[in-house]
Motif scaffolding. Structure first.
Motif, PDB file in Angstrom:
ATOM      1  N   PRO A 606       9.381 -13.792  15.031  1.00 28.72           N
ATOM      2  CA  PRO A 606       9.776 -12.392  14.786  1.00 28.72           C
ATOM      3  C   PRO A 606       9.669 -11.932  13.331  1.00 28.72           C
ATOM      4  CG  PRO A 606      11.362 -13.447  16.246  1.00 28.72           C
ATOM      5  CD  PRO A 606      10.468 -14.532  15.717  1.00 28.72           C
ATOM      6  N   LEU A 607       9.511 -12.842  12.379  1.00 30.65           N
ATOM      7  CA  LEU A 607       9.308 -12.400  11.001  1.00 30.65           C
ATOM      8  C   LEU A 607       8.190 -11.374  10.950  1.00 30.65           C
ATOM      9  CD1 LEU A 607       9.258 -15.733   8.952  1.00 30.65           C
ATOM     10  CD2 LEU A 607      10.986 -13.929   8.859  1.00 30.65           C
ATOM     11  N   GLY A 608       8.403 -10.310  10.173  1.00 34.85           N
ATOM     12  CA  GLY A 608       7.331  -9.342  10.014  1.00 34.85           C
ATOM     13  C   GLY A 608       6.208  -9.950   9.183  1.00 34.85           C
ATOM     14  N   LYS A 609       4.961  -9.723   9.587  1.00 37.74           N
ATOM     15  CA  LYS A 609       3.825 -10.310   8.867  1.00 37.74           C
ATOM     16  C   LYS A 609       2.723  -9.260   8.690  1.00 37.74           C
ATOM     17  CE  LYS A 609       3.841 -13.623  12.095  1.00 37.74           C
ATOM     18  NZ  LYS A 609       5.192 -13.701  12.675  1.00 37.74           N
ATOM     19  N   PHE A 610       2.313  -9.099   7.469  1.00 35.92           N
ATOM     20  CA  PHE A 610       1.265  -8.121   7.194  1.00 35.92           C
ATOM     21  C   PHE A 610       0.182  -8.744   6.347  1.00 35.92           C
ATOM     22  CE2 PHE A 610       5.333  -5.665   7.123  1.00 35.92           C
ATOM     23  CZ  PHE A 610       5.197  -5.153   8.401  1.00 35.92           C
ATOM     24  N   GLU A 611      -1.055  -8.405   6.675  1.00 35.60           N
ATOM     25  CA  GLU A 611      -2.151  -8.772   5.778  1.00 35.60           C
ATOM     26  C   GLU A 611      -2.469  -7.578   4.916  1.00 35.60           C
ATOM     27  OE1 GLU A 611      -4.975 -11.934   7.951  1.00 35.60           O
ATOM     28  OE2 GLU A 611      -5.921 -10.751   6.348  1.00 35.60           O
ATOM     29  N   LEU A 612      -2.505  -7.813   3.618  1.00 40.78           N
ATOM     30  CA  LEU A 612      -2.800  -6.737   2.674  1.00 40.78           C
ATOM     31  C   LEU A 612      -4.124  -7.066   1.998  1.00 40.78           C
ATOM     32  CD1 LEU A 612       0.337  -6.752   3.075  1.00 40.78           C
ATOM     33  CD2 LEU A 612       0.531  -5.856   0.777  1.00 40.78           C
ATOM     34  N   LYS A 613      -5.024  -6.097   2.039  1.00 40.78           N
ATOM     35  CA  LYS A 613      -6.343  -6.372   1.526  1.00 40.78           C
ATOM     36  C   LYS A 613      -6.787  -5.240   0.623  1.00 40.78           C
ATOM     37  CE  LYS A 613     -10.814  -7.943   3.346  1.00 40.78           C
ATOM     38  NZ  LYS A 613     -11.588  -7.066   2.450  1.00 40.78           N
ATOM     39  N   GLY A 614      -7.489  -5.583  -0.453  1.00 44.14           N
ATOM     40  CA  GLY A 614      -8.000  -4.544  -1.335  1.00 44.14           C
ATOM     41  C   GLY A 614      -7.794  -4.921  -2.792  1.00 44.14           C
ATOM     42  N   THR A 615      -8.402  -4.124  -3.650  1.00 42.25           N
ATOM     43  CA  THR A 615      -8.353  -4.484  -5.068  1.00 42.25           C
ATOM     44  C   THR A 615      -7.043  -4.074  -5.725  1.00 42.25           C
ATOM     45  OG1 THR A 615      -9.493  -2.415  -5.479  1.00 42.25           O
ATOM     46  CG2 THR A 615     -10.854  -4.386  -5.393  1.00 42.25           C
ATOM     47  N   ASP A 616      -6.246  -3.257  -5.030  1.00 40.62           N
ATOM     48  CA  ASP A 616      -5.029  -2.759  -5.672  1.00 40.62           C
ATOM     49  C   ASP A 616      -3.735  -3.303  -5.068  1.00 40.62           C
ATOM     50  OD1 ASP A 616      -6.349  -1.091  -7.561  1.00 40.62           O
ATOM     51  OD2 ASP A 616      -6.790   0.315  -5.929  1.00 40.62           O
ATOM     52  N   VAL A 617      -3.845  -4.428  -4.346  1.00 43.16           N
ATOM     53  CA  VAL A 617      -2.645  -4.940  -3.686  1.00 43.16           C
ATOM     54  C   VAL A 617      -1.541  -5.251  -4.697  1.00 43.16           C
ATOM     55  CG1 VAL A 617      -1.677  -6.777  -2.264  1.00 43.16           C
ATOM     56  CG2 VAL A 617      -3.925  -5.831  -1.705  1.00 43.16           C
ATOM     57  N   ASP A 691      -6.769   1.059  -3.463  1.00 43.73           N
ATOM     58  CA  ASP A 691      -7.540   0.382  -2.429  1.00 43.73           C
ATOM     59  C   ASP A 691      -6.680  -0.731  -1.812  1.00 43.73           C
ATOM     60  OD1 ASP A 691      -9.417  -0.921  -0.868  1.00 43.73           O
ATOM     61  OD2 ASP A 691     -10.295  -1.994  -2.590  1.00 43.73           O
ATOM     62  N   VAL A 692      -5.972  -0.374  -0.775  1.00 41.95           N
ATOM     63  CA  VAL A 692      -5.152  -1.358  -0.066  1.00 41.95           C
ATOM     64  C   VAL A 692      -5.215  -1.036   1.421  1.00 41.95           C
ATOM     65  CG1 VAL A 692      -2.863  -2.365   0.244  1.00 41.95           C
ATOM     66  CG2 VAL A 692      -3.508  -1.461  -1.993  1.00 41.95           C
ATOM     67  N   THR A 693      -5.473  -2.036   2.216  1.00 45.99           N
ATOM     68  CA  THR A 693      -5.431  -1.870   3.664  1.00 45.99           C
ATOM     69  C   THR A 693      -4.380  -2.818   4.210  1.00 45.99           C
ATOM     70  OG1 THR A 693      -7.788  -1.429   3.662  1.00 45.99           O
ATOM     71  CG2 THR A 693      -6.788  -1.953   5.783  1.00 45.99           C
ATOM     72  N   ILE A 694      -3.507  -2.279   5.041  1.00 46.43           N
ATOM     73  CA  ILE A 694      -2.441  -3.118   5.584  1.00 46.43           C
ATOM     74  C   ILE A 694      -2.653  -3.305   7.079  1.00 46.43           C
ATOM     75  CG2 ILE A 694       0.049  -3.372   5.886  1.00 46.43           C
ATOM     76  CD1 ILE A 694       0.363  -1.350   3.597  1.00 46.43           C
TER      77      ILE A 694
ATOM     78  N   SER B  78       0.728  24.906  10.505  1.00 40.94           N
ATOM     79  CA  SER B  78      -0.415  24.162   9.976  1.00 40.94           C
ATOM     80  C   SER B  78      -0.029  22.702   9.794  1.00 40.94           C
ATOM     81  CB  SER B  78      -0.853  24.729   8.625  1.00 40.94           C
ATOM     82  OG  SER B  78       0.024  24.264   7.609  1.00 40.94           O
ATOM     83  N   THR B  79      -1.038  21.848   9.901  1.00 37.98           N
ATOM     84  CA  THR B  79      -0.826  20.449   9.527  1.00 37.98           C
ATOM     85  C   THR B  79      -2.047  20.016   8.742  1.00 37.98           C
ATOM     86  OG1 THR B  79      -1.819  19.741  11.611  1.00 37.98           O
ATOM     87  CG2 THR B  79       0.581  19.701  11.496  1.00 37.98           C
ATOM     88  N   LYS B  80      -1.827  19.126   7.806  1.00 40.33           N
ATOM     89  CA  LYS B  80      -2.993  18.560   7.140  1.00 40.33           C
ATOM     90  C   LYS B  80      -2.755  17.088   6.815  1.00 40.33           C
ATOM     91  CE  LYS B  80      -2.387  19.824   2.268  1.00 40.33           C
ATOM     92  NZ  LYS B  80      -1.073  20.400   2.120  1.00 40.33           N
ATOM     93  N   ALA B  81      -3.864  16.374   6.794  1.00 40.78           N
ATOM     94  CA  ALA B  81      -3.778  14.952   6.498  1.00 40.78           C
ATOM     95  C   ALA B  81      -3.444  14.779   5.031  1.00 40.78           C
ATOM     96  CB  ALA B  81      -5.102  14.276   6.824  1.00 40.78           C
ATOM     97  N   LEU B  82      -2.855  13.644   4.711  1.00 44.10           N
ATOM     98  CA  LEU B  82      -2.476  13.376   3.328  1.00 44.10           C
ATOM     99  C   LEU B  82      -3.483  12.454   2.696  1.00 44.10           C
ATOM    100  CD1 LEU B  82       1.316  12.775   3.208  1.00 44.10           C
ATOM    101  CD2 LEU B  82      -0.047  13.906   1.478  1.00 44.10           C
ATOM    102  N   GLY B  83      -3.787  12.686   1.468  1.00 43.93           N
ATOM    103  CA  GLY B  83      -4.602  11.747   0.706  1.00 43.93           C
ATOM    104  C   GLY B  83      -5.952  11.468   1.331  1.00 43.93           C
ATOM    105  N   GLN B  84      -6.461  10.295   1.020  1.00 51.17           N
ATOM    106  CA  GLN B  84      -7.804   9.952   1.473  1.00 51.17           C
ATOM    107  C   GLN B  84      -7.758   9.186   2.776  1.00 51.17           C
ATOM    108  OE1 GLN B  84      -8.700   7.530  -1.859  1.00 51.17           O
ATOM    109  NE2 GLN B  84      -9.397   9.228  -3.137  1.00 51.17           N
ATOM    110  N   GLN B  85      -8.929   9.050   3.346  1.00 53.43           N
ATOM    111  CA  GLN B  85      -9.029   8.163   4.498  1.00 53.43           C
ATOM    112  C   GLN B  85      -8.918   6.734   3.995  1.00 53.43           C
ATOM    113  OE1 GLN B  85      -8.340  10.395   6.852  1.00 53.43           O
ATOM    114  NE2 GLN B  85      -9.599   9.115   8.170  1.00 53.43           N
ATOM    115  N   GLY B  86      -8.862   5.791   4.875  1.00 52.95           N
ATOM    116  CA  GLY B  86      -8.706   4.402   4.442  1.00 52.95           C
ATOM    117  C   GLY B  86      -7.389   3.897   4.961  1.00 52.95           C
ATOM    118  N   GLY B  87      -7.085   2.661   4.674  1.00 55.54           N
ATOM    119  CA  GLY B  87      -5.864   2.091   5.214  1.00 55.54           C
ATOM    120  C   GLY B  87      -6.063   1.680   6.651  1.00 55.54           C
ATOM    121  N   ALA B  88      -4.982   1.333   7.281  1.00 59.72           N
ATOM    122  CA  ALA B  88      -5.062   0.823   8.649  1.00 59.72           C
ATOM    123  C   ALA B  88      -5.560   1.903   9.584  1.00 59.72           C
ATOM    124  CB  ALA B  88      -3.687   0.362   9.089  1.00 59.72           C
ATOM    125  N   SER B  89      -6.264   1.497  10.620  1.00 56.55           N
ATOM    126  CA  SER B  89      -6.703   2.494  11.581  1.00 56.55           C
ATOM    127  C   SER B  89      -6.238   2.116  12.964  1.00 56.55           C
ATOM    128  CB  SER B  89      -8.209   2.621  11.562  1.00 56.55           C
ATOM    129  OG  SER B  89      -8.780   1.357  11.777  1.00 56.55           O
TER     130      SER B  89
END
Ligand SMILES: Cc1cc2nc3c(=O)[nH]c(=O)nc-3n(C[C@H](O)[C@H](O)[C@H](O)COP(=O)(O)OP(=O)(O)OC[C@H]3O[C@@H](n4cnc5c(N)ncnc54)[C@H](O)[C@@H]3O)c2cc1C
Ligand SMILES: [Zn+2]
Lengths: 934, 89, 420
Positions: A606-617, A691-694, B78-89
């Motif tokens: 149950p621990l929360g686990k996230f992968e963080l990827k990108g140059t700004d992590v 630049d971070v993707t979670i 109105s609604t608008k997206a925030l910031g840029q695309q990217g991140g989790a999808s």
């Protein structure tokens, strides 16, 4: 049974809905009766000559059929285990056990009826004026009042059979399947819209069903067209119960097999309200006697069920409905002795009774007429509920003597039929058709071009109350006298009056009584009805069972892939947030000692686990954690604490550096969703340029902590591609490799227990396999699985706090003993200003280790530390430590007490005070961390 | 159930979203005074009328969006997206 | 000054008037709005009315107008679920609410109006060990302050509420409860009317349908209010408008840390009595009690977004039904009769805001959130004292407006996060 004689079923009627070949047996108050298939409880009782069907709520007055429809307040019954069944709507079923509610000991002799004699003292709101003193007696009075609580009974046991809900997305939803509703549905469907048509009764047709041969023919032809139309879905015995924001509409389907009702949630582009009209009662003395019925009740009984509601009838009418009722009565062989038409100056003074039922009427010309049936047709109420719920304010139509929809109708909501006006059938159909087209236009392309023909109420006499006083609210037993008295006392607005007298608050929710209440109030205030205004209609339109609203529970439980193993190996579950996990496997203390001396494994999936990827992590980590992250080497992990902007701790966990721009973050189990949203929030709203993707990988990995001095030995049996030695893989490091042949496993050298330990994150599909393999290979070491409880004991021995247990909603960073972690020299991070100020002021409680002076005493968690009557702290965690063989605690105390060696008084729940000593460290076990690093 | 037009997903029931509240500018942490910071933490305009606020499509695309909503009628204009695309999808 | 000659309510009076048919005098007068008052109170809810009552009764300040744009009790005070209790979490909160419950206990006699306070016992269920720990925490804090409050187990719960499913194989097993015997319910309207009547009898004026449109100030001091019925001057103006509090404060240029959220409630059709206690489940976001009329009254947590709309939602009834059937599965055939909504003025720490503002003479008694009805008497008493003496009474000193800026929050999050 009072008034029961032989059957009063008449000759075949044209629109009859009963099947004369099928008899149904049922009981009413213990006595057997027969009815026909298609009968409602009320039509069958009436056919059996039963006139008194209930007792009223407050005065226990005898009551008979009144409005004869779903809303009839006099026709509520207990049916089997179901309370408050609407007897004028519910169809008979074989073997039904029907009984009167709220009588004692019996319908015939009801002791509560003494209240009638007392009625002059029991005026509305009387209880506010009495039972005031002595105060201690109010509970006794209250018990007496409670005995008058209305309604049926619910049983103490029994199960909720989940009624599945469904959704519908029509273009046009038509509420009401009378001529206007069917016409609207057909034209909307012809215009290409998908239509959902909902009718409260068992059959489409509305008022046409109890009409003339011509009307029946029109109904039949409309029904056929509706049935044949591919774009119309029809629900009967279903009701549109509420309209909520943006045409979110609730529909209740009734009479289903197994479940009583179920809920359909409809998002409709447009809504057409076509609920027809509700006949309103007329207020005069004796208006609630059994035998006084509204004209539509009579029309239903006679024309749908071929039942004679009486033998000698007088009709008092202000419209054609009374005339139609008279005709129907004659048709079935009832002697209609007089029709008193208010349009021609006729007037009604009072109804008189004999043995509790109607025996005659007194007319305004002074004449008295004997009768056992008085038909009243005083006018109509337009049930504007659905429009009201759409924000529309009804306005009073002086000519038509009723409230009608106001002009401020939402542009996705339409109204037609009796709700809007009166007219010939052709006019009704034409209006319905035009409105159906409008609804379709609005639903599809948005702009409405169709113009609906003019349609408004016909002139009607303002017949609300007569010259004598009578009942206004039948379900609440509120008379016009009650209302006048209350209004004169100062409860003189609709809202105050309704609250004070409870008029309109009962099961019919004002559908029958609101207009008369308003009319009486207007007369008391010397105002017009329009000035007085009406009350707000509130949802639902008709009451809905809790069962239908509840439906099936969709609150899923989460399990780790190893749960089956736990359950088959003696694991005792505990609910931990969304998760179900083992608390222990029989003996937590033994689990502790095994881990401390050998090795054990715990499922920490149950621990929360996230992968963080990108140059700004690292930027993100520096922002959300109070400590620093810039120098975290690849292969290293670090503990971090997150605070909110208010400086209050909200999560902690460990994050590791997997490779160049990949990190792996773990959070508390209950905090996982919150942390994820928190990170995304800062990324998306604060720093979109980063630049971070979670990726949330909480359930992608099964997580196991292998703890104990022998954990390395055990793990080395299953790992060949990672050097597990202390030199190659030191404490606070991570490696990725293959465990028991499963590649891609993360191994971390961390642990909550204080022992040498490895936390492994295994692709979830292999979790159970790796767990079992560990158990197998651990057998030689005397391995034990351990649960949450053993972990809690060990973490407490080690002095690790739990966010939310050892901290609370106001615990800021410096209160938790993590001063070493909080880096105020970082540029900025979440909560920094508050932490800086806390640092400067030294405010807030401090978390400390506490040892009770009596090592056998384990103070209950939340025991208070009270000095001079003032709370100075509390125990946040306590356990008996099997390792130290003594009780140990963590506690939050005021700074003055947070000094090692201070003795504090701990108040146990039973009031006993014990002493505890504040310790130098949170940890009672290996505070230097030698074991971890071994 | 109000309907929120998510810029990514289209109109969805509000039950899919988490309400984040009125938009608020974060003061510069280096120079902020207590009064300014606590104003940021605790004070909202709480208007009766149109308001600009953030919603999080938590049971959907997991994107934050900015909506203009009327606090009396719940109408969303109105609604608008925030910031840029990217991140989790 | 026209005075309303008070006529005592009693059983004997009822009897006599029943015989003679003589009408009762008006509960309160309808009088013209004057140009000047010593104190103008905005909002005829329990807070405004009780403040007026205690101003007149305890301090002899009778030249007071209570103005409301709707009717007496038209705000939260006539829409709440009327639960009273004092088992709060912070010592300040416990002490304050206990004073209120104490005043409620004798309110009927004090006001000569039966407010039907029924201390039937109040249960807050715990479905997990974290919640149980919080219940224990509250119990211990309560006991230190002399409040009757204890954690009880499932068997005892079952004895108090026979319809409760306390088995352990449910989705949300019941591990225990915080039991608070003095907690209970009251007839909210009666409280409002009783205060209004008693205040009126002492000379206070109640002005319904009188909407405040602006607050007049000069040189940092309040001078009066602008209403739809004209300007009124007064050196003291008290904001008792709960859900509308920030709109009124904005008129005076005062910012309040308050967000308005709707809170809904629902009632079922009546059935024979079967539930005497008030039952609350924080984890399940639902609470329920049964009125003397036999109806179940339900509440839950606030709507998830800020709004001034008082329209109900379907999901509210869906969720509450689902949750209440988790607790009492056998009542699934009961029907929800009516649902409604009110506005709640939510503060960051779930504690109220009472006292001075930066505008001299403009006082606030707001931030009552989902729990303020029970506070009516104590806050009225304290606010009256504050207005009359220009000093903050000790019992409300922790609840001042300045605490937010000064970082002294009085967090009741643990005890008040679920409605009421
Ligand atoms: C559904 C629900 C359930 C609740 N349950 C409980 C409970 O069980 N126990 C409990 O203790 N509390 C409960 N509460 C909270 C409680 O109802 C409130 O905190 C309390 O009633 C607030 O009282 P008040 O006098 O401050 O405000 P209100 O009673 O809301 O009165 C404010 C008044 O201000 C008036 N007003 C507003 N603007 C203006 C203006 N411009 N000019 C003139 N007048 C104006 C309004 O018309 C209103 O009458 C509940 C609330 C709700 C909505
Ligand atoms: Zn989306």
């Amino acid at each position: 049974m009072s008034g029961a004689q032989g059957s009063s079923r008449g000759a075949q009627r044209l629109g009859e809905v009963v099947d004369r070949n099928r008899t149904i047996t049922f009981t009413f108050n213990g006595k057997k009766y027969k009815g026909l298939e298609g009968d409602t409880i009320i039509s069958a009782l009436t056919a059996n000559g039963v006139k008194i069907v209930s007792r009223s709520w407050k005065y226990h007055r005898r009551r008979g059929v009144m409005s004869g429809n779903y809303h009839d307040p006099n026709c509520h019954f207990q049916v089997n285990d179901e309370p408050n069944v609407r007897g004028a709507h519910r169809r008979l079923e074989e073997g039904m056990v029907v009984s009167t509610q709220n009588v004692s000991p019996s319908l015939k002799f009801d002791i509560g009826a003494v209240n009638q004699k007392l009625s002059r003292f029991l005026t509305a709101g009387f209880y506010y004026k009495t039972f005031i003193k002595p105060e201690r007696l109010w509970p006794t009075y209250e018990k007496v009042l409670q005995r008058f609580a209305g309604g049926g009974k619910v049983a103490a046991t029994g199960h909720h059979v989940p009624a599945d809900k469904r959704y519908a997305h029509p273009d046009v939803l038509v509420a009401g399947g009378g001529p206007s509703g069917m016409s609207a549905a057909l034209s909307a469907a012809d215009a290409g819209s998908n239509v959902l048509l909902v009718e409260e009764e068992y059959e489409l047709g509305g008022f046409l069903r109890w009409g003339t041969a011509d009307e029946l023919a029109v109904a039949q032809s409309l029904r056929e067209k509706v049935a044949a139309h591919p774009k119309i879905t029809t629900l009967t015995n279903a009701v549109v119960a509420g309209r909520y924001d943006q045409n979110w509409v609730s529909v209740i389907e009734r009479g289903l097999p197994v479940v009583m009702e179920s809920l359909i949630k409809v998002r409709t582009a447009t809504l057409v309200a076509a609920p027809g009209l509700i006949e309103r009662p007329y207020v005069f003395e004796g208006n609630d006697l059994p035998g006084v019925m509204l004209s539509t009740a009579v029309l239903r009984l006679v024309n749908l069920y071929a039942v004679k509601p009486g033998e000698r009838a007088v009709v008092f009418t202000g419209n054609d409905s009374g005339i139609a009722a008279a005709e129907a009565l004659r048709g079935i062989g009832v002697d209609v002795v007089q029709v008193v038409d208010a349009r021609h100056g006729g007037g009604l003074v009072r109804a008189t009774s004999s043995r509790g039922v109607l025996s005659g009427v007194e007319l305004s010309d002074g004449s008295k007429v004997l009768c056992d049936l008085l038909v009243v047709a005083a006018g109509w109420t337009a049930p504007t509920t659905l429009l009201n719920l759409s924000g529309n304010h009804p306005v009073f139509d002086e000519a038509g003597a009723r409230f009608v929809p106001g002009p401020d109708l939402d542009d996705t909501v339409f109204a037609t039929g009796g709700l809007v006006g009166d007219g010939t059938i052709d006019e009704i159909l034409a209006h319905g058709a035009a409105v159906g087209r409008q609804a379709s236009e609005r639903a599809t392309n948005g702009s409405v071009t169709t113009v609906a023909p003019a349609f408004s109420p016909d002139p009607h006499l303002p017949l609300f109350f007569g010259t004598t006083k009578g009942i206004v609210d039948f379900s609440e037993d509120v008379s016009s006298k009650d209302l006048l008295t209350a209004a004169h006392e100062g409860y003189n607005s609709v809202e105050l009056l309704k609250r004070y007298t409870t008029a309109t608050m009962g099961p019919a929710q004002g559908k029958l009584e609101t207009i008369n209440t308003v009319a009486v109030l207007a007369s008391a205030n010397g105002e017009s009805i329009e000035e007085t205004g009406t009350t707000v209609w509130r949802p639902p339109y008709v009451p809905i069972t809790l069962g239908a609203l509840a439906g099936r529970s969709y609150e899923p439980v989460r399990y780790s892939p190893m749960q089956a193993w736990h359950e088959s190996h003696g694991g005792i579950n505990i609910v931990a947030g969304q998760w179900m996990r083992p608390e222990h496997y029989g003996d937590a203390a033994k689990e502790v000692s095994t881990v401390r001396s050998g090795v054990g494994i715990i499922d920490v999936t149950p621990l929360g686990k996230f992968e963080l990827k990108g140059t700004d992590v690292t930027k993100l980590l520096n922002l959300v954690y109070v400590n620093k992250w810039s120098k975290l080497e690849v292969g290293a992990v670090r503990y971090g604490v997150m605070c909110g902007e208010d400086g209050v701790i909200f999560d902690d966990g460990v994050t590791g550096h997997l490779s160049e721009d990949r990190y792996f973050m773990s959070t508390t189990s209950s905090g996982a969703a919150g942390v994820y949203a928190h990170l995304e929030s800062w990324l998306q709203t604060g720093f979109p340029e980063w630049d971070v993707t979670i990726t949330n990988v909480t359930s992608a990995y099964a997580s196991i902590n292998i703890a104990g001095p022998q954990s390395r030995e055990l793990l080395s049996k299953l790992v060949s591609d990672v050097d597990l030695s202390n030199e190659a893989f030191p404490y606070m490091n991570l490696r990725t490799g293959t465990i028991a042949g499963v590649p891609g496993c993360h191994m971390w050298r961390i642990g909550f227990t204080g022992e040498l330990s490895f936390e492994i994150h295994v692709p979830a599909g292999f979790g159970a396999y790796v767990w079992e393999t560990l158990m197998e290979h651990g057998a030689d070491f005397g391995i034990t699985p351990f649960g949450l409880e053993a972990q809690r004991i060990m973490r407490l021995e080690k002095g690790h706090f739990i966010v939310g247990q050892d901290t609370d909603g106001v615990t800021q960073g410096f209160s938790a003993g993590i001063d070493w972690l909080i880096k105020l020299d970082k540029d900025d991070f979440i909560g920094k200003p508050e932490l800086q100020w806390q640092h400067d002021s030294g405010a807030g409680f401090r978390l400390v280790g506490i040892h009770p002076n009596d090592p056998k005493q384990v103070p209950t968690e939340a025991s208070q530390i009270v000095i001079d009557g003032i709370i100075q702290g509390r125990i946040t965690s306590s356990r008996f430590s099997p390792t130290l063989n003594r009780s140990i605690c963590l506690g939050l105390v005021v700074p003055a007490l947070a000094v090692a060696g201070t003795v504090v008084p701990i108040r146990l729940p039973n009031g006993t005070i014990i002493q505890g000593t504040v310790m130098e460290h949170h940890a009672s076990y290996d505070h230097e961390g030698a074991k971890l690093r071994g | 159930m109000i309907l929120i037009p998510c810029p990514n997903c289209g109109p969805r029931n509000s039950s899919e979203f988490t309400y984040e509240g009125e938009n608020k500018e974060r003061p510069n942490a280096a120079t902020v005074t207590k009064a300014q910071w606590r104003n940021y933490l605790y004070l909202k305009n709480n208007p009766l009328g149109w308001t600009t606020e953030t919603w999080y499509h938590s049971s959907g695309c997991k994107k934050f969006l900015v909506a203009e909503r009327h606090t009396m009628t719940n109408e969303i204009r109105s609604t608008k997206a925030l910031g840029q695309q990217g991140g989790a999808s | 000054m026209s005075r309303n000659k008070p006529v005592k309510y009693s059983a004997l009076g009822l009897f006599k008037r029943g015989l003679s048919g003589k009408e009762w005098p008006r509960v309160w007068r309808d009088v013209d709005l004057k140009k000047t008052y010593d104190v103008v109170i905005i909002g005829a809810g329990v807070h405004g009315l009780s403040t007026a009552y205690y101003l007149a009764k305890n301090h002899g300040v009778k030249n007071v107008a209570v103005v409301d744009r709707a009717y007496v009790g038209g705000g939260g005070s006539g829409r709440n679920t009327a639960i009273l209790r004092s088992n709060y979490l912070t010592p300040e909160g416990v002490r304050f609410y206990d004073r209120s419950v104490d005043l409620y206990r004798h309110l009927a006699a004090d006001l000569n109006f039966n407010v039907m306070f029924a201390p039937r016992g109040h249960l807050t269920l715990a479905h997990n060990d974290g919640a149980l720990r919080t219940m224990r925490w509250r119990a211990e804090v309560n006991k230190v302050q002399g409040i009757d409050s204890e954690v009880i187990g499932p068997e005892e719960i079952k004895k108090l509420v026979p319809y409760m499913d306390v088995s352990d194989d449910t989705r949300y097993p019941i591990l225990g409860a915080l039991y608070h015997p003095p907690g209970g319910i009251i007839r909210h309207d009666a409280v409002n009317w009783g205060y209004a009547r008693a205040a009126d009898a002492m000379g206070v004026e109640i002005h319904q349908k009188t909407e405040v449109l602006g607050i007049n100030t000069a040189g940092g001091k309040v001078t009066g209010v602008r209403t739809n019925r004209g300007d009124v001057s007064a050196p003291i103006v008290i904001n008792c408008t709960a859900g509308w509090a920030t709109l009124i404060a904005d008129m005076a240029g005062v910012k309040l840390p308050i967000i308005t959220h709707p809170l809904q409630a629902a009632v079922t059709e009546p059935v024979q009595m079967f539930l005497s206690s008030v039952v609350v489940s924080g984890s399940l976001h639902v609470y329920v009690s049964q009125t003397d009329r036999g109806e179940l009254v339900f509440g839950a947590s606030t709507d998830p977004y800020a709004a001034y709309s008082m329209r109900s939602s379907l999901e509210f009834t869906e969720e509450l039904a689902g949750h209440v059937l988790e607790l009492m599965p056998s009542i699934s055939k009961m029907r929800v009769l009516r649902q409604w909504s009110g506005l709640c003025d939510i503060t960051p720490d779930f504690s109220p805001i009472m006292g001075f503002t930066e505008v001299e003479g403009f006082l606030v008694d707001v931030g009552w959130g989902t729990y303020g009805f029970k506070a009516g008497p104590a806050s009225g008493e304290a606010m009256a004292q504050l207005a009359a003496t220009n000093k903050t009474p000790e019992i409300i000193s922790a609840f001042d407006l300045a605490r937010f800026e000064e970082g002294r929050l009085a967090s009741e999050r643990g005890a008040a996060a679920v409605g009421h």
